[in-house]
Design a protein around this motif. Structure first.
Motif, PDB file in Angstrom:
ATOM      1  N   SER A 181      33.482 -40.329  13.170  1.00 24.68           N
ATOM      2  CA  SER A 181      32.416 -40.778  12.421  1.00 24.68           C
ATOM      3  C   SER A 181      32.836 -40.822  11.125  1.00 24.68           C
ATOM      4  CB  SER A 181      31.911 -39.113  12.845  1.00 24.68           C
ATOM      5  OG  SER A 181      30.296 -39.323  11.961  1.00 24.68           O
ATOM      6  N   ASN A 182      31.882 -41.677  10.263  1.00 23.05           N
ATOM      7  CA  ASN A 182      32.393 -41.631   9.041  1.00 23.05           C
ATOM      8  C   ASN A 182      31.875 -40.267   8.005  1.00 23.05           C
ATOM      9  OD1 ASN A 182      33.506 -44.115   8.472  1.00 23.05           O
ATOM     10  ND2 ASN A 182      32.008 -44.978   9.711  1.00 23.05           N
ATOM     11  N   THR A 183      30.319 -39.836   8.380  1.00 27.88           N
ATOM     12  CA  THR A 183      29.989 -38.809   8.557  1.00 27.88           C
ATOM     13  C   THR A 183      30.516 -37.318   8.161  1.00 27.88           C
ATOM     14  OG1 THR A 183      28.418 -39.301   9.161  1.00 27.88           O
ATOM     15  CG2 THR A 183      27.981 -37.090   8.591  1.00 27.88           C
ATOM     16  N   ASN A 184      31.933 -37.497   9.097  1.00 26.51           N
ATOM     17  CA  ASN A 184      32.226 -36.098   8.403  1.00 26.51           C
ATOM     18  C   ASN A 184      33.196 -36.076   7.282  1.00 26.51           C
ATOM     19  OD1 ASN A 184      32.563 -35.228  11.116  1.00 26.51           O
ATOM     20  ND2 ASN A 184      34.113 -36.836  11.755  1.00 26.51           N
ATOM     21  N   TYR A 185      33.874 -37.728   6.969  1.00 27.60           N
ATOM     22  CA  TYR A 185      34.404 -37.453   5.455  1.00 27.60           C
ATOM     23  C   TYR A 185      33.684 -37.550   4.500  1.00 27.60           C
ATOM     24  CZ  TYR A 185      38.736 -37.651   6.941  1.00 27.60           C
ATOM     25  OH  TYR A 185      39.635 -37.107   8.140  1.00 27.60           O
ATOM     26  N   ALA A 186      32.531 -38.133   4.539  1.00 29.26           N
ATOM     27  CA  ALA A 186      31.250 -38.384   3.575  1.00 29.26           C
ATOM     28  C   ALA A 186      30.781 -36.643   3.426  1.00 29.26           C
ATOM     29  CB  ALA A 186      29.833 -38.467   4.012  1.00 29.26           C
ATOM     30  N   VAL A 187      30.843 -35.309   4.505  1.00 29.29           N
ATOM     31  CA  VAL A 187      30.824 -34.263   4.061  1.00 29.29           C
ATOM     32  C   VAL A 187      31.761 -33.523   3.220  1.00 29.29           C
ATOM     33  CG1 VAL A 187      30.857 -31.733   5.028  1.00 29.29           C
ATOM     34  CG2 VAL A 187      29.337 -33.425   5.984  1.00 29.29           C
ATOM     35  N   LEU A 188      33.689 -33.804   3.501  1.00 30.56           N
ATOM     36  CA  LEU A 188      34.687 -33.621   2.896  1.00 30.56           C
ATOM     37  C   LEU A 188      34.308 -33.427   1.822  1.00 30.56           C
ATOM     38  CD1 LEU A 188      36.671 -34.244   5.992  1.00 30.56           C
ATOM     39  CD2 LEU A 188      36.427 -31.917   4.996  1.00 30.56           C
TER      40      LEU A 188
END
Length: 368
Positions: A181-188
């Protein structure tokens, strides 16, 4: 392994080519993969393709090959989800410095950010973001998967917006827990800002790009043009199959999940340094390569691939509008390869990649 749709300090030069070291041989040496490269064009439908292979021991070489017009070794190109390995490296460095712990829940650093539809930042750790076991839905399933061409009317999606879009869906429930999920790295990316006070791009420049002298690598932010020199990028119309140029685009939607611009040489140098232990202390390097939580599918910003000869290589691929790229290296970083094509529409990618990597890492290298 990431799906195609989802796809986005000591100077290495001194470490590899220190005083008294003889540079690796260059042209006209051929690597075992050289004869495989034209298949990316003939079978994959890419306008052009290129790779750079480097081996530092046992018949060493450093060789560039290309097929098709107007694709050069020095070209800058969009590297997509390879950005994730850079982001993971910064997070692991911060863990090594004691500024965060991988066991920290997201809510400790970004209180209230992840809450809704069963998504809960109090139960998601930084480790789970890094190895895609958080269950956070992918925001690219809600918004277009790739950035829009420059001049498009759609506004770019910020990291906070990306998270909000993701939270309109319930957590991804996959047996075994791994769901890219790209969302994981947006959060990071937001975590890095919270811990350091600086944007993730600034930290990547300071901690990785500058020490390794990655002069062709950048995080463009709102800049839509590729820095020179560069070729062009193309996407294929799903209806009539025609190629359309998409070289200029707004990469802000990709953000910490995929905005990086780089070169073949820089990506080889980065992964050789990372896998060689030049960017992370041993504890963090071991964490990078630990795939226990994903049952062998993904580490922390890198993933393994076991080849037909039993060799395991580590790296990442990047798939973004107009570009597909893959970098892999052996553990220790002594043998590394990056290949790229100037389209996001490569046919038969997994089969072609397996063949190319087998040819490079399993076949015996020629001596001439």
């Amino acid at each position: 392994m990431p799906t195609l749709r989802a796809l986005c300090s000591v100077p290495l030069l001194l470490a590899l080519l220190g005083p008294g070291t003889t540079p690796l041989p260059r042209e006209p040496h051929l690597t075992p993969a050289a004869s495989y490269l034209p298949r990316l064009v003939a079978m994959g439908g890419a306008p052009t393709a290129a790779f750079l292979a480097r081996r530092a021991s046992s018949a060493p070489y450093d060789t560039f090959r290309s097929t098709g017009p107007n694709i050069r070794r020095a070209d800058r190109f969009r590297a997509g989800s390879i950005t994730k390995t850079f982001v993971a490296t910064v997070v692991l460095q911060l863990a090594g410095e004691g500024r965060l712990r991988l066991s920290d829940p997201v809510d400790r650093l970004l209180p209230g950010l992840i809450r809704g539809n069963g998504n809960d930042g109090r139960r998601i750790t930084l480790h789970a973001l890094l190895d895609h076991t958080s269950g956070l839905p992918d925001y690219t399933a809600v918004t277009p998967a790739h950035p829009a061409p420059a001049g498009a009317r759609a506004a770019p999606v910020s990291a906070a917006d990306a998270v909000r879009l993701a939270l309109t869906r319930r957590p991804t429930d996959v047996p075994g827990g791994y769901a890219y999920s790209n969302t994981n790295y947006a959060v990071l990316g937001l975590v890095i800002r919270r811990v350091t006070g600086h944007d993730y791009a600034d930290e990547i420049r300071r901690r990785v790009i500058t020490p390794l002298r990655l002069t062709g690598t950048s995080l463009p932010g709102a800049r839509t043009a590729l820095p020179p020199p560069h070729g062009r990028g193309f996407t294929r119309d799903p209806v009539d199959g025609a190629l359309h140029e998409v070289t200029a685009l707004d990469p802000r939607t990709a953000g910490a999940a995929g905005e990086l611009i780089s070169t073949l040489d820089d990506l080889n140098r980065f992964y050789a340094a990372l896998l060689g232990g030049r960017l992370l202390i041993p504890t963090q390097l071991a964490a990078l390569l630990d795939t226990t939580a994903t049952h062998g599918l993904y580490g922390l910003g890198v993933y393994p691939q076991r080849l037909s000869c039993g060799v395991t290589v580590w790296g990442h691929n990047g798939h973004i509008t107009g570009s597909h790229v893959r970098t892999v290296a052996t553990r220790g970083g002594g043998h590394v390869l990056t290949y790229r094509v100037d389209t996001d529409s490569l046919a038969g990618t997994e089969e072609l990649e397996r063949g190319l990597l087998d040819a490079e890492f399993c076949a015996r290298a020629p001596t001439g």
